[in-house]
Design an enzyme around this catalytic site. Sequence first.
Site: not given
Length: 255
Positions: A132, A21, A38
């Site tokens: 991962l 956020d 962004h």
Amino acid sequence: MPPASTPLPAAVPRHLAVIMDGNGRWAERRRRPRIIGHRAGARAVNVCIDFCLERGVRALTLFAFSSENWGRPQEEVGALMKLFMNALDREVEELDRRGVRVRFIGERERFSLGIRERMDAAENQTRGNQRLDLVIAASYGGRQDIAAAARALAADVSAGLLRVEDIDEAAVASRMALSDLPPPDLFIRTGGDHRISNFLLWQLAYTELWFTELLWPELDAATLQSAIDDYARRERRFGLTSAQVADAATEQPSA
């Protein structure tokens, strides 16, 4: 002692869940368009992936785009979709080389055909990787996830494959997104808000929560290490007493 399915605390979380956020506010504070924030946030994603690979975190789930985010201004949504497509084109080869398995959860059908094709290609290319698990929650909502699990269970009952009395927590969990991964051990949210915003509502039941005022594009390894250090100091009891957790830890065989 804890049930067999209850994990004992570990210094490094096996599964890290993150709400990224603050991208828009980061840009606004610099008097720049929100899409610039962004783009900066996309770089912070790489910081987080690098950290997980270096510290031995086995799964990383990132909340990239919620089911509610479709209601944002169309210009911003369009720019985000373009950024998402470019990231898929640019990053998958490197992630594959580093042993990262890429996966997506959420309402995939809401994306354009081009993005859906790239999602499928990324998943297929990296399917065999084990270093991962990188899970991207896109057009995802926790309530949506639970409703989808309920529909799947109802369909099984209707088809005679499942009895109503056999529906328990394990049955629900098996129909949820991320059912093949351990629940998140640690949740991180940047940006200063102290809520989980419809993210992994079922999966976060016993997750440790950690919040920071730092905006997502400002993320660095030191911040992530602070979260890990705080997590390692916590006592995870899973509904038990401290004495029970301590007894269970002493009963574990040494490595």
